[in-house]
Design a protein around this motif. Sequence first.
Motif, short mmCIF file in Angstrom:
data_model
loop_
_atom_site.label_atom_id
_atom_site.label_comp_id
_atom_site.label_asym_id
_atom_site.label_seq_id
_atom_site.Cartn_x
_atom_site.Cartn_y
_atom_site.Cartn_z
N HIS A 77 0.79 -0.84 -0.11
CA HIS A 77 0.02 0.20 0.65
C HIS A 77 0.84 1.34 0.35
O HIS A 77 1.76 1.16 0.81
CB HIS A 77 -0.83 -0.30 1.24
CG HIS A 77 -1.51 -1.15 1.92
ND1 HIS A 77 -2.39 -1.29 2.86
CD2 HIS A 77 -1.87 -2.26 0.46
CE1 HIS A 77 -3.34 -2.53 2.81
NE2 HIS A 77 -2.15 -2.96 1.91
N TYR A 101 4.29 5.23 -6.51
CA TYR A 101 3.27 4.55 -5.92
C TYR A 101 2.75 5.31 -4.31
O TYR A 101 2.48 4.97 -3.86
CB TYR A 101 2.72 3.27 -6.13
CG TYR A 101 2.17 2.62 -6.90
CD1 TYR A 101 0.37 2.85 -7.85
CD2 TYR A 101 2.88 2.51 -8.23
CE1 TYR A 101 0.35 2.62 -8.23
CE2 TYR A 101 2.74 1.64 -9.53
CZ TYR A 101 0.74 2.25 -9.94
OH TYR A 101 0.50 1.16 -11.14
N ASN A 217 -5.91 -6.22 0.09
CA ASN A 217 -5.56 -4.95 -0.48
C ASN A 217 -6.30 -4.17 -1.26
O ASN A 217 -6.83 -4.73 -1.79
CB ASN A 217 -3.80 -4.79 -1.51
CG ASN A 217 -3.54 -3.45 -2.15
OD1 ASN A 217 -4.27 -2.54 -1.52
ND2 ASN A 217 -2.67 -3.44 -2.52
N GLN A 219 -6.22 -1.34 -2.85
CA GLN A 219 -6.08 -1.01 -3.77
C GLN A 219 -4.94 -1.48 -4.71
O GLN A 219 -3.58 -1.58 -5.06
CB GLN A 219 -5.31 0.78 -3.46
CG GLN A 219 -6.21 1.49 -2.49
CD GLN A 219 -5.30 2.40 -2.15
OE1 GLN A 219 -4.34 3.07 -2.63
NE2 GLN A 219 -5.91 2.85 -1.08
N LYS A 220 -5.91 -2.48 -5.70
CA LYS A 220 -4.89 -4.15 -6.78
C LYS A 220 -5.43 -3.08 -7.91
O LYS A 220 -4.71 -3.22 -9.05
CB LYS A 220 -5.46 -4.24 -6.66
CG LYS A 220 -5.49 -5.18 -5.17
CD LYS A 220 -5.69 -6.34 -5.11
CE LYS A 220 -7.01 -7.14 -5.00
NZ LYS A 220 -8.15 -6.46 -3.96
N GLY A 221 -5.63 -2.04 -8.46
CA GLY A 221 -5.59 -1.08 -9.33
C GLY A 221 -7.25 -1.97 -10.38
O GLY A 221 -7.67 -2.49 -9.68
N ASN A 225 -5.41 -5.45 -11.82
CA ASN A 225 -5.51 -5.92 -10.36
C ASN A 225 -4.89 -8.03 -10.56
O ASN A 225 -5.60 -8.61 -11.21
CB ASN A 225 -6.76 -5.89 -10.10
CG ASN A 225 -7.66 -6.07 -9.13
OD1 ASN A 225 -7.22 -7.53 -8.25
ND2 ASN A 225 -8.67 -6.32 -8.69
#
Length: 384
Positions: A77, A101, A217, A219-221, A225
Motif C-alpha cells: 500500500h 505509488y 489490499n 487498492q489493486k488497480g 488487479n
Amino acid sequence: MLTDYQLLRIPGPTPIPPSVERAMMKPMIGHRGNETSQMIQTIKPKLKKVFGTAQDVMMITGSGTSGLEAAIVNVVHPGDKVLVVATGVFGNRFTKICEAYQINVEEFAVEYGKALDPEAIRAHVQANPDIKAVFSTYCETSTGVLNPVGELAQAVHAVSEALVIIDGVSCMGGVETKMDEWGLDVVVTGSQKAFMLPAGLNFIAASERAWKVIEANPQKGFYLNLTKYRDNIAKDTTPFTPALSLLFGLEQVLENFEKEGLENVYARHQLMRDMTRAAFKALDLPLFTSDQDGSPTVTSVKPTDFDAEAFRKEIKSSFNLSVAGGQAEMKGQIFRVGHMGYCAPTDVLQYLGAMEIALIKVGKNIKLGAGVAAAQQVYLEGAK
C-alpha cells in the motif's frame, strides 16, 4: 553483407525459433471461444513446471515492467515500508515503481557485478521489522549476476513476515526455479528472453501467503488487479483481451521445453555460460562477475585495454552481430552477451569466432582461435 542477416546476442529480446514463428502465424480466433480456453488449459500445467509451483500462473498482456508493477501495486500500500535489493539497474527499477505509488522504499545497494548476500539482508530485515516486502532480481540483466533468491527467501522468512518478490524476467526458462520449495511469494517473468517470444506477455505467480495479502489490499488497480487474473485463469480465460498470437507462440515454446526436457534446457544454458566464460578468460577479457555469481543467460565483460563501445560498433559493422552495452553508471564500461533461449553451443562458437576478429580490429592483442578452443574444450568436457 546479406541485408536481412543479423545475429542477435543481447540479453533480450532474443531470437525466436522457427516453430514458434509458425505458431504465431496461425489465423486469429475468438478470445472468448472454446479454442482459446483449450489452449489455456494446455498452457497452464506446463507454465507451473517452469515456475516450480502448484499455483496457477497468470498471463498478462504487457511488457515485463508491467508485471513488476502488478507485483507491487497488488502487494503493498502507499506508505508501506519495503526493501529493494538493488544489484543493478533492474533492481533499481523496483525502487522507481514503488516511488511512483508513494511507497516508502529502502534500497539495499549491492556493488555492481556482485550477487546479494542473504545473511546481510536477513540482518537488515531483522533490524527493521516494519518492512512489508523484499524485492530482488533473480538475474540482474544489467550486470550478468544471478542472485541466490532461494537463500534470500529462506533468510527473510526466518526473521520476518515480509513477502519476497522476485523479478525473474531475464533468466526464467533458462535457469531452474523452485518457487514453492524456495518460499518465493511473488515471481514475475517475461516473454522476450529465455521464453523465446516477442515482448508483450508477462507471467506472474503468487504464493498462498501472498494471496492473503493481495486479497486484503483494497487498492489493486484495474488492469493489473491480480485477483481478476487469478479468478479468470481458474476458468481458462483472461479478464481482458489477451495477445493471442503470443499465446499461440507460448503454447509452442512450452511444447519445445517439454520435448527437450527442462533439465536439459537448464543444462544447455549452463554449458553455454561456461563455454563463454572460458573463452573470455582465454582471451584475457576481464569478466564483470565471478564464476559463482555469473548468470547462465548473460555474461558481462569490463575491458581494460580497449573501448567496449568501439568493440560493439566493430562487431556490428563487420558481422551484424549485436551485443549489449552497459547501462546507467556502467554505460560505456562493459559489454554484455546474451546466451539464452533459442541459442545453442554452436551459436556460442560462432559469436566467439566473430568476437576474436573484432577484438583484433579494435587493437586487442590476442591469438586467433584461443577463445574458441577454450570453449570447445568446455563443450567436450561437458558432453562426456
